[in-house]
Design a protein around this motif. Structure first.
Motif, PDB file in Angstrom:
ATOM      1  N   ALA A 135      51.949  61.186  39.536  1.00  0.00           N
ATOM      2  CA  ALA A 135      51.344  60.220  40.606  1.00  0.00           C
ATOM      3  C   ALA A 135      51.840  58.832  40.469  1.00  0.00           C
ATOM      4  O   ALA A 135      52.736  58.518  39.761  1.00  0.00           O
ATOM      5  CB  ALA A 135      49.969  59.924  39.583  1.00  0.00           C
ATOM      6  N   LYS A 136      51.724  57.938  41.739  1.00  0.00           N
ATOM      7  CA  LYS A 136      52.175  56.817  42.095  1.00  0.00           C
ATOM      8  C   LYS A 136      51.195  55.817  41.783  1.00  0.00           C
ATOM      9  O   LYS A 136      50.050  56.128  42.436  1.00  0.00           O
ATOM     10  CB  LYS A 136      52.841  56.945  43.294  1.00  0.00           C
ATOM     11  N   ILE A 137      51.585  54.752  41.341  1.00  0.00           N
ATOM     12  CA  ILE A 137      50.636  53.430  41.066  1.00  0.00           C
ATOM     13  C   ILE A 137      51.302  52.397  42.033  1.00  0.00           C
ATOM     14  O   ILE A 137      52.388  51.996  41.990  1.00  0.00           O
ATOM     15  CB  ILE A 137      50.381  53.254  39.704  1.00  0.00           C
ATOM     16  N   THR A 138      50.295  51.965  42.719  1.00  0.00           N
ATOM     17  CA  THR A 138      50.585  50.512  43.339  1.00  0.00           C
ATOM     18  C   THR A 138      49.811  49.459  42.888  1.00  0.00           C
ATOM     19  O   THR A 138      48.546  49.443  42.911  1.00  0.00           O
ATOM     20  CB  THR A 138      50.512  50.780  45.009  1.00  0.00           C
ATOM     21  N   LEU A 139      50.444  48.484  42.222  1.00  0.00           N
ATOM     22  CA  LEU A 139      49.564  46.986  42.031  1.00  0.00           C
ATOM     23  C   LEU A 139      49.610  46.379  43.301  1.00  0.00           C
ATOM     24  O   LEU A 139      50.313  45.875  43.975  1.00  0.00           O
ATOM     25  CB  LEU A 139      50.396  46.498  40.926  1.00  0.00           C
ATOM     26  N   PHE A 140      48.164  45.870  43.625  1.00  0.00           N
ATOM     27  CA  PHE A 140      47.839  44.988  44.542  1.00  0.00           C
ATOM     28  C   PHE A 140      47.257  43.924  44.168  1.00  0.00           C
ATOM     29  O   PHE A 140      46.487  43.591  43.625  1.00  0.00           O
ATOM     30  CB  PHE A 140      46.874  45.803  45.477  1.00  0.00           C
ATOM     31  N   LEU A 141      47.855  42.868  44.950  1.00  0.00           N
ATOM     32  CA  LEU A 141      47.249  41.443  44.570  1.00  0.00           C
ATOM     33  C   LEU A 141      47.028  40.770  46.061  1.00  0.00           C
ATOM     34  O   LEU A 141      48.056  40.719  46.914  1.00  0.00           O
ATOM     35  CB  LEU A 141      48.411  40.701  43.883  1.00  0.00           C
ATOM     36  N   CYS A 142      45.765  40.244  46.298  1.00  0.00           N
ATOM     37  CA  CYS A 142      45.729  39.405  47.486  1.00  0.00           C
ATOM     38  C   CYS A 142      45.544  38.033  47.167  1.00  0.00           C
ATOM     39  O   CYS A 142      44.889  37.467  46.308  1.00  0.00           O
ATOM     40  CB  CYS A 142      44.309  39.847  47.801  1.00  0.00           C
ATOM     41  N   CYS A 143      46.313  37.134  48.014  1.00  0.00           N
ATOM     42  CA  CYS A 143      46.440  35.700  47.548  1.00  0.00           C
ATOM     43  C   CYS A 143      46.277  34.945  48.930  1.00  0.00           C
ATOM     44  O   CYS A 143      46.479  35.464  50.059  1.00  0.00           O
ATOM     45  CB  CYS A 143      47.859  35.099  46.930  1.00  0.00           C
ATOM     46  N   TYR A 144      45.584  33.745  48.556  1.00  0.00           N
ATOM     47  CA  TYR A 144      45.271  32.914  49.822  1.00  0.00           C
ATOM     48  C   TYR A 144      44.849  31.455  49.392  1.00  0.00           C
ATOM     49  O   TYR A 144      44.391  31.098  48.254  1.00  0.00           O
ATOM     50  CB  TYR A 144      44.062  33.589  50.518  1.00  0.00           C
TER      51      TYR A 144
END
Length: 311
Positions: A34-43
């Motif tokens: 399995a692959k994990i993607t860490l996602f961060l939204c900044c603004y």
């Protein structure tokens, strides 16, 4: 066959610990490959409003912020990548985190979104829709909302079943989907499956308007109908009767009470997307359950659900 091949973890920069990442890792460790993607939204709105900078300068500042956040993501991923896990990092500049996350899901075909959650104030729930709630309504893949409850071996998973709608094909399929998802999760985390259903009290308006109405017989018949339907669902997984729970009351109350009683590590339920004023003010069962649970929640959309967020 792997169930979760491509997991998106929504990272909260304001939290010291990252329980969503830890939960995703615990799943990925059991789902080899399995692959994990860490996602961060900044603004930062000030970057958009300043009149002292040109468009190119504002874009350059955005790139710096994105790069810094990406480096931070890599630092929190490092202990797990050193263990051999496949972890990637993605940072997006967007003023709506839930929308950015759903676009990421659609772009890269993620099959599970994991996010830590915390209690929402009643005022903010009315005036500002929290990211969790928008993800519950609009994300096309299962959403796992994580709290700090441990996932012990031989723990308990609770499935919330809607028995009153067995004649409704869509609800019946959603119930079956919940049970299938529970079977997969139980195998991944080595857990026991429980199912729960809430049946309503006799309607007060009928009792007042029809003197001949017998609430005792009505309630007894309603309970028997729900019990039989619930037992039929339980048989599909060969569940013993002590793992089948039926109670009178509101679904959000019954689900929370049974989850606490059996010390559930995970509650699985179905959610149907809604929009407009009714969704803002009323919410739905999944949203009302979130704050009452001290364990994780896995929310599923019905088959064929199409997110209002598009590429």
């Amino acid at each position: 066959m792997l169930k979760y091949r491509n997991i998106l973890v929504f990272i909260d920069v304001d939290q010291e610990s990252q329980p969503a990442l830890e939960r995703a890792v615990s799943i990925a460790e059991k789902e080899k490959g399995a692959k994990i993607t860490l996602f961060l939204c900044c603004y930062d709105l000030t970057f958009e409003m300043t009149s002292l900078s040109s468009a190119d300068e504002r874009e350059a500042m955005q790139r710096i912020v994105i790069k810094e956040n990406k480096e931070w993501l890599k630092s929190i991923a490092a202990p797990f990548t050193e263990q051999g896990l496949d972890i990637h990092c993605q940072v997006r500049w967007h003023n709506r985190p839930f929308q950015a996350a759903i676009i990421e899901v659609l772009k890269n075909n993620h099959d599970l979104l994991v996010k830590a959650t915390h209690q929402h104030s009643k005022l903010s729930a009315i005036l500002f829709t929290p990211t969790d709630w928008n993800l519950l309504r609009k994300c096309p893949v299962p959403v796992l909302l994580v709290k700090n409850h441990l996932w012990p071996k031989q723990g308990n998973i609770l499935c919330a079943i809607d028995c009153k709608s067995i004649q409704d094909d869509e609800h019946h399929q959603l119930n079956q989907q919940i049970l299938k998802e529970a079977a997969v999760m139980a195998e991944i985390v080595n857990a026991n499956i429980h199912i729960v259903n809430a049946y309503p009290s006799p309607p007060m308006n009928i009792m007042l308007e029809l003197p001949e109405f017998d609430p005792i017989n009505y309630e007894d018949g309603l309970k028997k109908f729900h019990q039989k339907t619930l037992n039929d669902y339980a048989q599909t997984l060969n569940l013993p009767k002590e793992q089948v729970h039926l109670a009178q009351g509101l679904p959000e109350d019954v689900i929370s009470e049974v989850a606490e009683k059996i010390d559930a590590e995970l509650v699985i339920l179905g959610t149907v997307g809604r929009s407009g004023l009714s969704a803002t003010l009323l919410g739905h069962t999944a949203e009302q359950v979130i704050d009452n649970l001290n364990c994780d929640l896995l929310a599923l959309k019905p088959a064929g659900f199409i997110s209002p967020i598009t590429l």
